[in-house]
Write a protein that holds these residues in place. Structure first.
Motif, short mmCIF file in Angstrom:
data_model
loop_
_atom_site.label_atom_id
_atom_site.label_comp_id
_atom_site.label_asym_id
_atom_site.label_seq_id
_atom_site.Cartn_x
_atom_site.Cartn_y
_atom_site.Cartn_z
N ILE A 55 21.35 1.95 -2.05
CA ILE A 55 20.62 2.54 -1.09
C ILE A 55 21.86 2.73 0.06
O ILE A 55 22.04 3.93 0.44
CB ILE A 55 19.40 1.73 -0.29
N ALA A 59 22.76 6.63 0.53
CA ALA A 59 21.96 7.17 1.68
C ALA A 59 22.65 7.06 2.87
O ALA A 59 22.26 7.86 3.86
CB ALA A 59 20.77 6.49 1.52
N ALA A 64 19.16 4.22 5.21
CA ALA A 64 19.04 3.02 4.38
C ALA A 64 18.32 2.02 5.31
O ALA A 64 17.29 1.45 4.96
CB ALA A 64 20.46 2.51 4.13
N VAL A 67 14.64 2.50 4.75
CA VAL A 67 14.13 2.23 3.64
C VAL A 67 13.78 0.59 3.77
O VAL A 67 12.93 0.05 3.14
CB VAL A 67 15.21 2.41 2.61
N HIS A 69 12.19 -0.69 5.74
CA HIS A 69 10.73 -1.02 6.02
C HIS A 69 9.66 -1.19 4.90
O HIS A 69 8.80 -2.06 4.95
CB HIS A 69 10.23 -0.08 7.26
N PRO A 70 9.53 -0.17 3.97
CA PRO A 70 8.77 -0.35 2.93
C PRO A 70 9.08 -1.62 1.84
O PRO A 70 8.16 -2.29 1.58
CB PRO A 70 9.01 0.89 1.98
N ILE A 71 10.47 -1.88 2.00
CA ILE A 71 11.03 -3.05 1.08
C ILE A 71 10.29 -4.30 1.69
O ILE A 71 10.08 -5.32 1.34
CB ILE A 71 12.53 -3.05 1.10
#
Length: 341
Positions: A55, A59, A64, A67, A69-71
């Motif tokens: 990522i 990105a 990155a 990303v 937060h969902p991880i």
């Protein structure tokens, strides 16, 4: 990320001379098979590192970080043991009940340091704000042409510390046990193939000689000393010391290693403060250049107590920076018999 220290069987410690050299050789060449929980955590962290590396490279850091937060949410929901361990630790560090929001922040901080590790390895330092404390004390030792042993914990980012070492014109190596060194080095090289990764794998023949040469050449060598593992045949002890309100197991092995090599030791931490802000901390722990005999035993124990006190202080100051996502106090308390005199 998750380099581990192991917990040797309790035995009478070496006092010096040929006995000390024999103990050092044993510690350097005897493999220490990791416990199942340690192996699982290493592989889990490496999976996260690979994901965040991809990522980060494709990105860029601003995207990155979104990303993360969902991880973070996924790990918070999917990893019940880590979530419960996080809340239990944070309740001690914060001195109040810890909720889901606290655990989310804790895991997010961990993910953020994993992401930034990629940029530190690629020497993309301009996007970070890094301040430091007590760097002149370390520089003064290095200016004498001598190396320094750094005793850290699973706190913040070791890569930030590696960047700090480069800023003062020296090199920093990480001491790890062989299995962890092989796994982590392979992953980091996949992220930053051109970076100079300095690791010294304990458990291999010649490890002690390699470490001595590194230090004699003016390098810094770091160990993470806040985990203990069974299975080592060396001569160090594990002591139950007060930590965040309850005794916890800490091995004096890293300090005995420094004592055998007659080195000065500093506590180290690379704290993450959110966004792009990091701070490097160095505090003197011990000077083993002239300590021997009975005084050595007292100094090793006193230095370990100082280490634990500094780690506790860091956990109070920056509670979301300690990344041991398991029950630290109960992990091997039942099997630990050594206590401070």
């Amino acid at each position: 990320m998750s380099e581990t220290q192991n917990r040797p069987r309790q035995a009478r410690p070496p006092s010096g001379g040929s006995e000390a050299r024999t103990a050092a050789s044993t510690a350097a060449t005897s493999p220490a098979p990791p416990a199942d929980w340690a192996t699982q955590r290493e592989r889990s962290n490496l999976w996260v590192l690979r994901l965040m590396g991809a990522i980060a490279v494709y990105a860029g850091r601003p995207l990155a970080r979104l990303v993360l937060h969902p991880i973070t949410l996924y790990f918070l929901l999917a990893n019940g043991p880590a979530r419960r361990a996080s809340r239990a630790y944070l309740a001690r560090a914060l001195q109040r009940p810890a909720g889901w929001r606290d655990s989310y922040r804790h895991i997010h901080s961990f993910a953020a340091t994993v992401l930034d590790r990629v940029y530190f390895l690629q020497d993309r330092l301009a996007q970070f704000q890094i301040d430091s404390r007590n760097v002149p004390a370390v520089e003064a030792v290095l200016a004498e042409g001598q190396g320094v042993m750094l005793l850290g914990a699973h706190v913040g980012s070791f890569e930030a510390l590696r960047a700090g070492a480069q800023s003062v014109g020296t090199r920093a190596a990480m001491l790890m046990y062989e299995d962890n060194a092989r796994l982590i080095t392979a992953t980091l090289r996949a992220i930053a193939p051109d970076v100079q990764l300095h690791t010294i794998a304990l458990g291999r023949p010649g490890a002690m000689l390699a470490l001595r040469r590194w230090l004699d050449g003016g390098g810094m060598a770091g160990l993470l000393a806040d985990r203990t593992l069974p299975g080592h045949s060396g001569r160090s002890r594990t002591l139950m010391l007060p930590f965040l309100g309850q005794p916890a197991p800490f091995s004096d092995g890293p300090l005995r290693l420094a004592a055998l090599l007659r080195q000065r030791v500093f506590f180290m931490a690379g704290l993450y403060h959110g966004g792009a802000r990091y701070s490097l901390r160095f505090e003197p722990l011990a000077d083993f250049r002239a300590t021997a005999g009975p005084a050595l035993e007292a100094e090793v124990e006193a230095a370990l107590q100082r280490y634990v006190a500094l780690l506790e202080s860091i956990c109070r100051e920056a509670p979301y920076n300690w990344f041991n996502f398991y029950d630290f106090w109960a992990s091997d308390a039942a099997s630990t018999s050594a206590t401070p005199d």
